[in-house]
Design a protein around this motif. Sequence first.
Motif, mmCIF file in Angstrom:
data_model
loop_
_atom_site.group_PDB
_atom_site.id
_atom_site.type_symbol
_atom_site.label_atom_id
_atom_site.label_comp_id
_atom_site.label_asym_id
_atom_site.label_seq_id
_atom_site.Cartn_x
_atom_site.Cartn_y
_atom_site.Cartn_z
ATOM 1 N N THR A 36 0.831 -1.198 0.000
ATOM 2 C CA THR A 36 0.000 0.000 0.000
ATOM 3 C C THR A 36 0.868 1.251 0.000
ATOM 4 O OG1 THR A 36 -1.772 -1.153 1.158
ATOM 5 C CG2 THR A 36 -1.808 1.246 1.256
ATOM 6 N N THR A 37 1.944 1.223 0.767
ATOM 7 C CA THR A 37 2.856 2.366 0.814
ATOM 8 C C THR A 37 3.499 2.594 -0.547
ATOM 9 O OG1 THR A 37 3.289 1.955 3.156
ATOM 10 C CG2 THR A 37 4.864 3.344 1.988
ATOM 11 N N PHE A 38 3.923 1.520 -1.213
ATOM 12 C CA PHE A 38 4.491 1.653 -2.556
ATOM 13 C C PHE A 38 3.467 2.234 -3.524
ATOM 14 C CE2 PHE A 38 8.052 -1.046 -1.312
ATOM 15 C CZ PHE A 38 9.081 -0.454 -2.020
ATOM 16 N N ALA A 39 2.228 1.782 -3.433
ATOM 17 C CA ALA A 39 1.182 2.276 -4.322
ATOM 18 C C ALA A 39 0.896 3.755 -4.060
ATOM 19 C CB ALA A 39 -0.088 1.451 -4.150
ATOM 20 N N ASP A 40 0.925 4.156 -2.791
ATOM 21 C CA ASP A 40 0.639 5.549 -2.441
ATOM 22 C C ASP A 40 1.757 6.492 -2.880
ATOM 23 O OD1 ASP A 40 -1.759 4.764 -1.347
ATOM 24 O OD2 ASP A 40 -1.057 4.853 0.735
ATOM 25 N N THR A 41 3.011 6.068 -2.712
ATOM 26 C CA THR A 41 4.128 6.953 -3.049
ATOM 27 C C THR A 41 4.431 6.938 -4.533
ATOM 28 O OG1 THR A 41 5.766 5.249 -2.601
ATOM 29 C CG2 THR A 41 5.207 6.732 -0.780
ATOM 30 N N ARG A 46 13.553 2.813 0.101
ATOM 31 C CA ARG A 46 14.500 2.007 0.868
ATOM 32 C C ARG A 46 13.783 1.478 2.110
ATOM 33 N NH1 ARG A 46 18.270 3.266 -2.006
ATOM 34 N NH2 ARG A 46 19.678 4.940 -2.317
ATOM 35 N N ALA A 47 14.387 0.526 2.770
ATOM 36 C CA ALA A 47 13.813 -0.036 3.993
ATOM 37 C C ALA A 47 13.616 1.061 5.038
ATOM 38 C CB ALA A 47 14.707 -1.149 4.534
ATOM 39 N N ARG A 48 14.567 1.964 5.143
ATOM 40 C CA ARG A 48 14.462 3.061 6.113
ATOM 41 C C ARG A 48 13.272 3.965 5.782
ATOM 42 N NH1 ARG A 48 18.148 5.973 9.530
ATOM 43 N NH2 ARG A 48 17.527 8.165 9.651
ATOM 44 N N ASP A 49 13.084 4.261 4.488
ATOM 45 C CA ASP A 49 11.950 5.087 4.068
ATOM 46 C C ASP A 49 10.624 4.426 4.433
ATOM 47 O OD1 ASP A 49 13.834 6.791 2.899
ATOM 48 O OD2 ASP A 49 13.639 5.825 0.936
ATOM 49 N N LEU A 50 10.556 3.114 4.259
ATOM 50 C CA LEU A 50 9.331 2.392 4.603
ATOM 51 C C LEU A 50 9.075 2.412 6.099
ATOM 52 C CD1 LEU A 50 9.348 -0.583 2.143
ATOM 53 C CD2 LEU A 50 7.459 0.942 2.573
ATOM 54 N N GLY A 93 19.975 -1.132 -2.290
ATOM 55 C CA GLY A 93 18.899 -1.187 -1.333
ATOM 56 C C GLY A 93 17.665 -0.408 -1.726
ATOM 57 N N LEU A 94 17.544 -0.042 -2.984
ATOM 58 C CA LEU A 94 16.378 0.680 -3.466
ATOM 59 C C LEU A 94 15.406 -0.330 -4.054
ATOM 60 C CD1 LEU A 94 15.594 3.666 -3.573
ATOM 61 C CD2 LEU A 94 16.494 3.726 -5.877
ATOM 62 N N PHE A 95 14.155 -0.293 -3.621
ATOM 63 C CA PHE A 95 13.144 -1.236 -4.069
ATOM 64 C C PHE A 95 12.034 -0.480 -4.771
ATOM 65 C CE2 PHE A 95 15.316 -3.095 -0.511
ATOM 66 C CZ PHE A 95 15.516 -4.407 -0.897
ATOM 67 N N ALA A 96 11.453 -1.103 -5.810
ATOM 68 C CA ALA A 96 10.412 -0.446 -6.593
ATOM 69 C C ALA A 96 9.408 -1.458 -7.089
ATOM 70 C CB ALA A 96 11.043 0.281 -7.785
ATOM 71 N N GLN A 97 8.246 -0.960 -7.489
ATOM 72 C CA GLN A 97 7.259 -1.802 -8.133
ATOM 73 C C GLN A 97 7.683 -1.969 -9.589
ATOM 74 O OE1 GLN A 97 3.685 0.479 -7.224
ATOM 75 N NE2 GLN A 97 3.001 -1.223 -5.936
ATOM 76 N N PRO A 98 7.487 -3.162 -10.166
ATOM 77 C CA PRO A 98 7.854 -3.344 -11.578
ATOM 78 C C PRO A 98 7.002 -2.475 -12.479
ATOM 79 C CG PRO A 98 6.814 -5.320 -10.693
ATOM 80 C CD PRO A 98 6.926 -4.344 -9.579
ATOM 81 N N CYS A 99 7.586 -2.058 -13.573
ATOM 82 C CA CYS A 99 6.840 -1.257 -14.556
ATOM 83 C C CYS A 99 5.839 -2.155 -15.266
ATOM 84 C CB CYS A 99 7.794 -0.652 -15.585
ATOM 85 S SG CYS A 99 8.938 0.518 -14.849
ATOM 86 N N PRO A 100 4.624 -1.649 -15.511
ATOM 87 C CA PRO A 100 3.611 -2.493 -16.193
ATOM 88 C C PRO A 100 3.929 -2.717 -17.631
ATOM 89 C CG PRO A 100 2.676 -0.345 -15.571
ATOM 90 C CD PRO A 100 4.106 -0.372 -15.122
#
Length: 100
Positions: A36-41, A46-50, A93-100
């Motif tokens: 949900t956080t990934f979808a909102d942002t 990063r883990a720290r940002d989450l 350490g940067l994580f992202a949602q895959p591009c559609p």
Amino acid sequence: MRITRKTLLDIPAPAPTDEPARPDVPDHSAYQQILTTFADTGKPLRARDLCQALDLPIVPKNTEGIRSKLKRLVTRGILTEPEPEPEPEPEPGLFAQPCP
């Protein structure tokens, strides 16, 4: 037997779906909050940002726990971990949602 065979032959075959198979998301609420956080942002985190977004104290125990959950989501194909760029400084350490 004839009636059963006739009935089964009259049932239409299910139409193939065009939707790709969705990866299995773990049922734990922490994973739902992370996604949900990934979808909102809408940007890599990063883990720290989450931890900050989830109102967790920034302590090694929490950041490492979140990082392990992020890695698990990467192995399931739900998130990606882009390769760090060599210039100017690598930032792993940067994580992202895959591009559609």
